[in-house]
Design a protein around this motif. Structure first.
Motif, PDB file in Angstrom:
ATOM      1  N   VAL A  90      -4.033   1.691 -17.562  1.00 57.03           N
ATOM      2  CA  VAL A  90      -3.818   1.306 -16.167  1.00 57.03           C
ATOM      3  C   VAL A  90      -3.604  -0.206 -16.105  1.00 57.03           C
ATOM      4  O   VAL A  90      -4.349  -0.961 -16.740  1.00 57.03           O
ATOM      5  N   ILE A  91      -2.593  -0.618 -15.352  1.00 56.93           N
ATOM      6  CA  ILE A  91      -2.336  -2.057 -15.211  1.00 56.93           C
ATOM      7  C   ILE A  91      -3.180  -2.586 -14.056  1.00 56.93           C
ATOM      8  O   ILE A  91      -2.978  -2.185 -12.901  1.00 56.93           O
ATOM      9  N   ASP A  92      -4.128  -3.420 -14.371  1.00 60.40           N
ATOM     10  CA  ASP A  92      -4.978  -3.978 -13.325  1.00 60.40           C
ATOM     11  C   ASP A  92      -4.390  -5.313 -12.876  1.00 60.40           C
ATOM     12  O   ASP A  92      -4.487  -6.313 -13.588  1.00 60.40           O
ATOM     13  N   CYS A  93      -3.765  -5.270 -11.710  1.00 64.63           N
ATOM     14  CA  CYS A  93      -3.166  -6.487 -11.166  1.00 64.63           C
ATOM     15  C   CYS A  93      -3.291  -6.394  -9.649  1.00 64.63           C
ATOM     16  O   CYS A  93      -2.392  -5.897  -8.961  1.00 64.63           O
ATOM     17  N   PRO A  94      -4.448  -6.813  -9.098  1.00 67.85           N
ATOM     18  CA  PRO A  94      -4.725  -6.634  -7.663  1.00 67.85           C
ATOM     19  C   PRO A  94      -3.608  -7.182  -6.777  1.00 67.85           C
ATOM     20  O   PRO A  94      -3.288  -6.610  -5.748  1.00 67.85           O
ATOM     21  N   TYR A  95      -3.007  -8.277  -7.216  1.00 65.03           N
ATOM     22  CA  TYR A  95      -1.948  -8.899  -6.414  1.00 65.03           C
ATOM     23  C   TYR A  95      -0.820  -7.901  -6.129  1.00 65.03           C
ATOM     24  O   TYR A  95      -0.239  -7.880  -5.038  1.00 65.03           O
ATOM     25  N   LEU A  96      -0.521  -7.026  -7.093  1.00 64.84           N
ATOM     26  CA  LEU A  96       0.577  -6.070  -6.916  1.00 64.84           C
ATOM     27  C   LEU A  96       0.125  -4.724  -6.361  1.00 64.84           C
ATOM     28  O   LEU A  96       0.850  -4.077  -5.604  1.00 64.84           O
ATOM     29  N   TYR A  97      -1.045  -4.281  -6.785  1.00 70.25           N
ATOM     30  CA  TYR A  97      -1.371  -2.872  -6.517  1.00 70.25           C
ATOM     31  C   TYR A  97      -2.592  -2.638  -5.632  1.00 70.25           C
ATOM     32  O   TYR A  97      -2.791  -1.528  -5.168  1.00 70.25           O
ATOM     33  N   ASP A  98      -3.431  -3.649  -5.434  1.00 70.17           N
ATOM     34  CA  ASP A  98      -4.660  -3.400  -4.682  1.00 70.17           C
ATOM     35  C   ASP A  98      -4.418  -3.561  -3.180  1.00 70.17           C
ATOM     36  O   ASP A  98      -4.557  -4.648  -2.625  1.00 70.17           O
ATOM     37  N   ARG A  99      -4.001  -2.485  -2.538  1.00 71.64           N
ATOM     38  CA  ARG A  99      -3.764  -2.532  -1.093  1.00 71.64           C
ATOM     39  C   ARG A  99      -3.900  -1.126  -0.519  1.00 71.64           C
ATOM     40  O   ARG A  99      -3.720  -0.137  -1.252  1.00 71.64           O
ATOM     41  N   ASP A 100      -4.228  -1.059   0.773  1.00 76.00           N
ATOM     42  CA  ASP A 100      -4.294   0.251   1.447  1.00 76.00           C
ATOM     43  C   ASP A 100      -2.871   0.749   1.655  1.00 76.00           C
ATOM     44  O   ASP A 100      -1.939  -0.028   1.674  1.00 76.00           O
ATOM     45  N   GLY A 101      -2.727   2.055   1.831  1.00 74.49           N
ATOM     46  CA  GLY A 101      -1.395   2.626   2.053  1.00 74.49           C
ATOM     47  C   GLY A 101      -0.981   3.461   0.854  1.00 74.49           C
ATOM     48  O   GLY A 101      -1.797   3.748  -0.032  1.00 74.49           O
ATOM     49  N   GLY A 102       0.283   3.843   0.825  1.00 74.28           N
ATOM     50  CA  GLY A 102       0.756   4.698  -0.261  1.00 74.28           C
ATOM     51  C   GLY A 102       1.267   3.882  -1.438  1.00 74.28           C
ATOM     52  O   GLY A 102       1.306   2.658  -1.378  1.00 74.28           O
ATOM     53  N   PRO A 103       1.689   4.575  -2.500  1.00 70.82           N
ATOM     54  CA  PRO A 103       2.184   3.841  -3.662  1.00 70.82           C
ATOM     55  C   PRO A 103       3.488   3.093  -3.402  1.00 70.82           C
ATOM     56  O   PRO A 103       3.755   2.072  -4.030  1.00 70.82           O
ATOM     57  N   TYR A 104       4.293   3.599  -2.468  1.00 66.25           N
ATOM     58  CA  TYR A 104       5.605   2.976  -2.247  1.00 66.25           C
ATOM     59  C   TYR A 104       5.742   2.338  -0.866  1.00 66.25           C
ATOM     60  O   TYR A 104       6.601   1.514  -0.647  1.00 66.25           O
ATOM     61  N   GLN A 105       4.907   2.826   0.070  1.00 63.12           N
ATOM     62  CA  GLN A 105       5.063   2.407   1.468  1.00 63.12           C
ATOM     63  C   GLN A 105       3.701   2.083   2.073  1.00 63.12           C
ATOM     64  O   GLN A 105       2.676   2.550   1.577  1.00 63.12           O
ATOM     65  N   ASP A 106       3.739   1.344   3.175  1.00 57.12           N
ATOM     66  CA  ASP A 106       2.487   1.092   3.879  1.00 57.12           C
ATOM     67  C   ASP A 106       2.162   2.281   4.783  1.00 57.12           C
ATOM     68  O   ASP A 106       2.892   3.285   4.802  1.00 57.12           O
ATOM     69  N   ASP A 107       1.062   2.176   5.523  1.00 56.70           N
ATOM     70  CA  ASP A 107       0.614   3.315   6.341  1.00 56.70           C
ATOM     71  C   ASP A 107       1.614   3.693   7.428  1.00 56.70           C
ATOM     72  O   ASP A 107       1.580   4.808   7.951  1.00 56.70           O
ATOM     73  N   ASP A 108       2.518   2.770   7.785  1.00 56.69           N
ATOM     74  CA  ASP A 108       3.518   3.099   8.800  1.00 56.69           C
ATOM     75  C   ASP A 108       4.809   3.631   8.192  1.00 56.69           C
ATOM     76  O   ASP A 108       5.826   3.784   8.894  1.00 56.69           O
ATOM     77  N   GLY A 109       4.805   3.883   6.913  1.00 56.44           N
ATOM     78  CA  GLY A 109       6.000   4.443   6.274  1.00 56.44           C
ATOM     79  C   GLY A 109       7.047   3.396   5.934  1.00 56.44           C
ATOM     80  O   GLY A 109       8.191   3.724   5.666  1.00 56.44           O
ATOM     81  N   ILE A 110       6.656   2.115   5.961  1.00 57.14           N
ATOM     82  CA  ILE A 110       7.609   1.041   5.612  1.00 57.14           C
ATOM     83  C   ILE A 110       7.441   0.705   4.119  1.00 57.14           C
ATOM     84  O   ILE A 110       6.324   0.498   3.652  1.00 57.14           O
ATOM     85  N   GLU A 111       8.597   0.647   3.415  1.00 58.55           N
ATOM     86  CA  GLU A 111       8.563   0.314   1.986  1.00 58.55           C
ATOM     87  C   GLU A 111       7.864  -1.031   1.789  1.00 58.55           C
ATOM     88  O   GLU A 111       8.132  -1.988   2.526  1.00 58.55           O
ATOM     89  N   TRP A 112       7.040  -1.149   0.754  1.00 57.99           N
ATOM     90  CA  TRP A 112       6.448  -2.453   0.436  1.00 57.99           C
ATOM     91  C   TRP A 112       7.574  -3.436   0.112  1.00 57.99           C
ATOM     92  O   TRP A 112       8.473  -3.108  -0.658  1.00 57.99           O
ATOM     93  N   SER A 113       7.489  -4.635   0.702  1.00 56.33           N
ATOM     94  CA  SER A 113       8.614  -5.560   0.542  1.00 56.33           C
ATOM     95  C   SER A 113       8.705  -6.110  -0.881  1.00 56.33           C
ATOM     96  O   SER A 113       9.741  -6.644  -1.279  1.00 56.33           O
ATOM     97  N   ASP A 114       7.627  -5.997  -1.657  1.00 62.03           N
ATOM     98  CA  ASP A 114       7.664  -6.528  -3.030  1.00 62.03           C
ATOM     99  C   ASP A 114       7.754  -5.405  -4.071  1.00 62.03           C
ATOM    100  O   ASP A 114       7.295  -5.556  -5.195  1.00 62.03           O
ATOM    101  N   ASN A 115       8.389  -4.291  -3.688  1.00 62.60           N
ATOM    102  CA  ASN A 115       8.490  -3.179  -4.638  1.00 62.60           C
ATOM    103  C   ASN A 115       9.258  -3.540  -5.913  1.00 62.60           C
ATOM    104  O   ASN A 115       8.959  -3.023  -6.987  1.00 62.60           O
TER     105      ASN A 115
END
Ligand code: ADP
Ligand code: GLC
Length: 486
Positions: A90-115
């Motif tokens: 597992v790549i531990d990099c909170p800056y990229l992956y530690d956030r609420d929401g889905g793997p590709y989008q936030d809770d409102d269904g918007i793609e993460w801007s730093d994908n």
């Protein structure tokens, strides 16, 4: 570790039961399991989403890896998949992956801007495993979908000996297209930004990078491997795929017959098998009760479990709902995704609350209960690389109604009179993206359900006896791995 074993790093952006948004998650869990059963030393590499860090007991195995352009070092953690022996990094990099929401989008269904950065880094770490043998020296880096598409590119720009790369396409419709600044962001060679590289109409396409630079391409059914070489299904990359057809194979997905088995399924109240199909009727009653559908002994229940996207052909179903209600059908729909589609389904459910149940959200338990309780399962997809639910359905004696496309065509045998007589039919197929055709096909299924119980039972038995396990397909992957290394 046995040195002679073939070593594979399987890299994906989701894996059941940790993080799953669709079939990729299922495959990332069950294919590596099947390959381990064939003596392949396969290990997973996943991004460190909070759900994964929380669920797995992980130990640090590599610290302080500095990866351009990240300003802080990343760590690699290691554990094993829940209930399994497959090792997972597992790549531990909170800056990229530690956030609420889905793997590709936030809770409102918007793609993460730093994908681009999030999955470019996943690709970069994958390539690093292949070249610098961080903790494990893979012979093959097996990349899945656009999120890992840059890995074959990074590998091919490496001057040192690297692992072979395979790009597996689960869905051509998602390509990971970003601005040209990605070239500089990752320090990719400027000449890669070309038609003969990862450039796509002035942008960078992660998927194209994977297709172009990998040693081999696979997709998840033989039929889809043909489909994607045509303009209708190639999503703009059909030309490239035709040119690279010498390194393209379609291998149909299998299903996890432990997780999806009506005999042992822990989510359903009454287990059954091909010899106790009467018990299935009680699962239908349970489903009606749970979803507050009208009690009934003979109404056929049609199930749907799906991401709500254009791909899945929901727009073909909506106009024929009044006809289905007239036919006495009940519908059990579970899905989430496109807000407009969610809304139109909910409106239908409020019009016919006793006939149609719509559950918006992701619900593993209800998914199993629908498979067990429904009589028919609807997948009128516009395109379908493989599709897993039609196979789960057949395994549960729930006959699928599918469009003649991709993996659906590879896995379902239409109930024509000949196929019924030859005892090979397992479901119902219609041809064109057309609501009327779909309705005719559903009526064909209902005629057998309502008036020809013997044929219906025969269809169920044939469907349930089909072998959808991973074994055969996993062996095809092993042959491919070996072929690449020779
Ligand atoms: P896709 O990957 O295109 O979504 P598949 O048929 O290959 O289609 O796989 C979908 C997987 O996701 C299946 O395991 C299905 O049961 C599951 N799934 C999809 N939507 C839901 C949902 N809303 N709740 C629970 N499971 C879902
Ligand atoms: C994709 C496809 C689906 C396939 C799944 C797993 O999401 O849409 O058809 O079954 O990947 O390969």
């Amino acid at each position: 570790m046995n040195e002679s074993k073939l070593r594979v790093l399987f890299v994906a952006s989701e894996a059941y039961p940790l993080v799953k948004t669709g079939g990729l998650g299922d495959v990332s869990y069950s294919l590596p399991n099947a390959l381990r059963g064939l003596d392949i030393d396969i290990r997973l590499l996943l991004p460190g989403y909070p759900a994964i860090l929380k669920r797995l007991a992980l130990i640090e195995v590599h610290e302080n890896i500095n990866l351009y352009p990240l300003k802080t070092p990343v760590r690699i953690l290691a554990g094993t998949m829940p209930g399994e022996i497959t090792p997972v990094y597992v790549i531990d990099c909170p800056y990229l992956y530690d956030r609420d929401g889905g793997p590709y989008q936030d809770d409102d269904g918007i793609e993460w801007s730093d994908n681009a950065l999030r999955f470019g880094m996943l690709s970069k770490v994958a390539a690093l495993f292949g070249s610098h043998h961080l903790l494990f020296k893979p012979d093959i880096v097996h990349c899945n979908d656009w999120q890992v598409g840059l890995a074959p590119a990074f590998s091919s720009f490496n001057t040192i000996d690297t692992a072979k790369t395979i790009m597996s396409v689960h869905n051509m419709a998602y390509q990971g297209i970003f601005g040209p600044e990605v070239i500089e962001l990752f320090g990719l060679p400027p000449e890669s930004f070309s038609m003969f590289g990862l450039e796509y109409h002035g942008k960078v396409s992660f998927l194209k990078a994977g297709l172009f630079y990998s040693d081999w391409i696979t997709t998840v059914s033989p039929n889809y491997a043909k489909d994607i070489q045509t303009t209708n299904y190639g999503c703009g990359l059909n030309g490239l795929l035709s040119e690279h057809q010498h390194k393209l194979t379609g291998i149909v997905n299998g299903i996890d017959t432990n997780a999806w088995n009506p005999e042992t399924d822990e989510f359903i109240n009454r287990n059954y098998n091909v010899d106790s199909l009467l018990i299935k009727v009680r699962n239908s009653q349970d489903l009606r009760n749970k979803l507050k559908l009208a009690p009934s002994k003979q109404s056929p229940i049609i199930g749907m479990i799906t991401r709500l996207t254009e791909q899945k052909g929901i727009d073909l179903v909506v106009p024929i709902i009044p006809d289905l209600i007239k036919e006495g059908v009940q519908l059990a729909i579970l899905g989430s995704g496109d807000r407009k589609l969610e809304k139109s389904l909910q409106e239908l459910a409020s019009l016919y609350p006793k006939q149609i149940s719509v559950t918006i959200g992701y619900d593993e338990e209800l998914a199993h209960q629908i498979e067990a309780g429904a009589n028919l399962f609807l997948m009128p997809s516009k395109f379908e690389p493989c599709g897993l639910n039609q196979m789960y359905s057949m395994h549960y004696g729930t006959l699928p109604i599918v469009r003649n496309t991709g993996g659906l065509a590879d896995t379902v045998v239409d109930a024509t009179p000949d196929n019924i007589q030859n005892k090979i039919a397992t479901g119902f197929i219609f041809e064109n993206e057309d609501s009327e055709e779909l309705l005719t096909c559903i009526k064909r299924a209902l005629r057998i359900f309502n008036h020809d119980k013997t044929s219906w039972r025969q269809l169920q038995v044939t469907a349930m006896n089909r072998d959808f396990s991973w074994e055969k397909s996993a062996k095809q992957y092993v042959s491919l791995y070996r072929q690449l290394l020779n």
